[in-house]
Design an enzyme around this catalytic site. Structure first.
Site, PDB file in Angstrom:
ATOM      1  N   GLY A 222       0.777  -1.231   0.000  1.00 55.69           N
ATOM      2  CA  GLY A 222       0.000   0.000   0.000  1.00 55.69           C
ATOM      3  C   GLY A 222       0.808   1.281   0.000  1.00 55.69           C
ATOM      4  O   GLY A 222       0.239   2.354   0.211  1.00 55.69           O
ATOM      5  N   GLU A 263       4.555  -6.006   1.488  1.00 53.16           N
ATOM      6  CA  GLU A 263       4.046  -6.537   0.211  1.00 53.16           C
ATOM      7  C   GLU A 263       3.747  -5.406  -0.767  1.00 53.16           C
ATOM      8  O   GLU A 263       2.586  -5.151  -1.095  1.00 53.16           O
ATOM      9  CB  GLU A 263       2.762  -7.346   0.469  1.00 53.16           C
ATOM     10  N   GLY A 265       3.051  -3.541  -4.100  1.00 55.26           N
ATOM     11  CA  GLY A 265       2.693  -3.831  -5.484  1.00 55.26           C
ATOM     12  C   GLY A 265       2.944  -2.589  -6.313  1.00 55.26           C
ATOM     13  O   GLY A 265       3.938  -2.453  -7.040  1.00 55.26           O
ATOM     14  N   ARG A 302      -8.690   2.080 -14.200  1.00 56.59           N
ATOM     15  CA  ARG A 302      -8.516   2.737 -12.900  1.00 56.59           C
ATOM     16  C   ARG A 302      -9.239   4.078 -12.761  1.00 56.59           C
ATOM     17  O   ARG A 302      -9.825   4.346 -11.711  1.00 56.59           O
ATOM     18  CB  ARG A 302      -7.023   2.890 -12.585  1.00 56.59           C
ATOM     19  N   TYR A 306     -11.925   3.522  -9.704  1.00 60.79           N
ATOM     20  CA  TYR A 306     -11.779   4.167  -8.404  1.00 60.79           C
ATOM     21  C   TYR A 306     -11.163   5.552  -8.481  1.00 60.79           C
ATOM     22  O   TYR A 306     -10.356   5.921  -7.636  1.00 60.79           O
ATOM     23  CB  TYR A 306     -11.092   3.302  -7.352  1.00 60.79           C
ATOM     24  N   CYS A 332     -18.545   1.537 -25.853  1.00 63.35           N
ATOM     25  CA  CYS A 332     -19.937   1.945 -25.647  1.00 63.35           C
ATOM     26  C   CYS A 332     -20.323   1.844 -24.187  1.00 63.35           C
ATOM     27  O   CYS A 332     -21.083   0.960 -23.776  1.00 63.35           O
ATOM     28  CB  CYS A 332     -20.859   1.125 -26.538  1.00 63.35           C
ATOM     29  N   GLU A 333     -19.733   2.706 -23.407  1.00 61.39           N
ATOM     30  CA  GLU A 333     -20.008   2.968 -22.003  1.00 61.39           C
ATOM     31  C   GLU A 333     -19.287   4.283 -21.768  1.00 61.39           C
ATOM     32  O   GLU A 333     -18.346   4.599 -22.497  1.00 61.39           O
ATOM     33  CB  GLU A 333     -19.356   1.928 -21.071  1.00 61.39           C
ATOM     34  N   TYR A 360      -1.971  -2.433 -11.966  1.00 63.65           N
ATOM     35  CA  TYR A 360      -3.422  -2.545 -12.149  1.00 63.65           C
ATOM     36  C   TYR A 360      -3.876  -1.913 -13.466  1.00 63.65           C
ATOM     37  O   TYR A 360      -4.991  -1.419 -13.576  1.00 63.65           O
ATOM     38  CB  TYR A 360      -4.166  -1.939 -10.946  1.00 63.65           C
TER      39      TYR A 360
HETATM   40  C1  LIG Z   1      -3.118  -5.676  -3.345  1.00 62.85           C
HETATM   41  C2  LIG Z   1      -2.345  -6.143  -2.167  1.00 62.85           C
HETATM   42  C3  LIG Z   1      -1.086  -5.605  -1.889  1.00 62.85           C
HETATM   43  C4  LIG Z   1      -0.457  -4.521  -2.715  1.00 62.85           C
HETATM   44  O1  LIG Z   1      -1.070  -3.289  -2.622  1.00 62.85           O
HETATM   45  P1  LIG Z   1      -0.373  -2.035  -3.352  1.00 62.85           P
HETATM   46  O2  LIG Z   1      -1.262  -0.898  -3.045  1.00 62.85           O
HETATM   47  O3  LIG Z   1      -0.296  -2.336  -4.801  1.00 62.85           O
HETATM   48  O4  LIG Z   1       0.991  -1.898  -2.744  1.00 62.85           O
HETATM   49  C5  LIG Z   1      -0.394  -6.131  -0.814  1.00 62.85           C
HETATM   50  N1  LIG Z   1      -0.903  -7.113  -0.041  1.00 62.85           N
HETATM   51  C6  LIG Z   1      -2.124  -7.646  -0.279  1.00 62.85           C
HETATM   52  C7  LIG Z   1      -2.615  -8.725   0.588  1.00 62.85           C
HETATM   53  C8  LIG Z   1      -2.874  -7.173  -1.340  1.00 62.85           C
HETATM   54  O5  LIG Z   1      -4.084  -7.704  -1.562  1.00 62.85           O
END
Ligand SMILES: *Cc1c(COP(=O)(O)O)cnc(C)c1O
Length: 404
Positions: A222, A263, A265, A302, A306, A332-333, A360
């Site tokens: 996150g 974690e 992403g 995206r 959101y 067509c949306e 994403y």
């Molecule tokens: C989606 C997700 C992440 C990554 O979130 P980011 O905002 O992309 O860093 C990490 N852990 C879990 C369990 C997730 O579902």
């Protein structure tokens, strides 16, 4: 091509591979990973790339070679990670409402598993007892993240076992002699305030003494990236400093050498990605000047999904006068990428690049309107390589059975 992709580089790639196309700049991923590694170099911290952000197998291999581990959201992501060459010891499956058979498969594949419901924890206990270590995904009841649609740790969220159900968790742990090796939380995406992670540590440290086999504290992902001019990404140095202070000072820590997991992403792959689309049609109206590109939310969902912001540049006319446009797609949306956005004057045929499209982006694309999914290209050490060809007509029929 240089270390940073120029407009000319992007135009060359668009001309060679066509549009719409996702272009990933590998060295940018490395740069982001290094920030994390450098900041946490003096601590026992491991990063698991949350691969649901972008699972092209070349990206997985690149990130594996950087030294990161991988966090998966489905058994298929686990299999992709194995296919990319990650050993099971570097793979984590953080589950969420899944059928127990997937947990059984993950156990057979030998990867780490985080379980997110009392129900699956009980099934796990029944099937495997103390024979296989397992992690628990908790809901810490912390509201965090860029907006409610991307918040996952608050007190109305479906994710994780609510911490207030600790007694029920402990009952299962005792009944089945579960070896709980890690406690996990993931509170949301685009978390700028590092104190959110500190709050998470407090929640986990409160209950950690109940788990005598604990080896890992998993604080999820996150981290925020900067997507607008003037925005700042999560201050990773500050985060590292505060996390290490929290671990050093907390009474629970005594004598234990818990490893910290994250974690990330988006933080790893967002800025590495550029999405290039071509302008099909210009339409002037009384309320807006519309720019229709050869794409839509079928390729980059995206903004509609959101309210994500993607910086857009007209790389075909970078010195043109600034005007305000509404950038829309061709499906067509309603599929608006940007409302009333200043861009260098746009003409039919121009190429627009959408920044921060690595996470994403392709991963959430679809064949809606029976349009083809885009191609993907990686730029590695100055050379562009096609890593996914654009769909072809046969792809639309591939899994259909013609019975009529
Ligand atoms: C989606 C997700 C992440 C990554 O979130 P980011 O905002 O992309 O860093 C990490 N852990 C879990 C369990 C997730 O579902």
């Amino acid at each position: 091509m240089m270390n940073s992709l120029s407009h000319a580089d992007l135009i060359t790639i668009a001309e060679e591979y066509g549009t719409p196309v996702y272009v990933y700049h590998a060295e940018k991923i490395k740069e982001q990973y290094r920030k994390l590694q450098d900041a946490f170099s003096n601590s026992n911290t491991v990063f698991f790339y949350a691969c649901k952000a972008l699972t092209n197998v070349n990206i997985l291999r690149y990130i594996k070679n950087l030294g990161a581990n991988v966090d998966c959201s489905s058994i298929n992501e686990v299999r992709l990670a194995l296919h990319a060459g990650f050993p099971p010891s570097r793979i984590l499956y953080t589950s969420n409402g899944i059928d127990f058979n997937e947990i059984r498969d993950a156990k057979e594949l030998g990867v780490y598993i985080n379980i997110d419901s009392l129900s699956n924890l009980e099934k796990f206990g029944n099937a495997f007892g103390y024979s296989y270590p397992v992690g628990i995904r908790l809901r810490p009841n912390i509201l965090a993240g860029g907006n409610i649609k991307i918040s996952t740790g608050h007190d109305k969220s479906k994710f994780g076992i609510p911490v207030e159900q600790i007694e029920q968790i402990l009952k299962l742990v005792n009944k089945y002699k579960l070896r709980i090796s890690d406690l996990h939380i993931h509170t949301g995406s685009e978390i700028k305030d590092v104190d959110v992670f500190l709050k998470g540590i407090e929640v986990l440290f409160d209950i950690a003494p109940h788990f005598e086999n604990l080896e890992f504290i998993d604080l999820g992902g996150g981290f925020k990236v900067a997507s607008m001019a003037g925005e700042q990404e999560t201050d990773i140095l500050l985060l590292a400093e505060k996390v290490s202070r929290a671990f050093a000072s907390h009474p629970y820590k005594k004598g234990r050498n818990l490893q910290v997991w994250f974690e990330p992403g988006k933080f790893l792959v967002s800025a590495a990605g550029n999405f290039i689309a071509k302008v099909n049609v210009m339409k002037e109206t009384a309320t807006a000047d519309f720019v229709s590109v050869n794409s839509g939310f079928n390729h980059l969902i995206r903004p509609m999904f959101y309210d994500a912001y993607h910086h857009i540049e007209n790389i075909s006319n970078p010195d043109g006068p600034l005007k305000n446009y509404s950038v829309v797609g061709n499906i067509c949306e309603t599929d608006t990428f940007a409302w009333d956005r200043p861009l260098n004057q746009v003409r039919e045929g121009d190429l627009l690049v959408f920044r921060n499209a690595g996470a994403y982006g392709f991963e959430m694309s679809s064949n809606f309107n029976s349009r083809f999914k885009p191609a993907e290209v990686i730029v590695l050490e100055g050379r562009a390589h096609l890593i996914r060809r654009r769909d072809q007509f046969d792809d639309l029929l591939r899994n259909q059975l013609e019975v009529i």
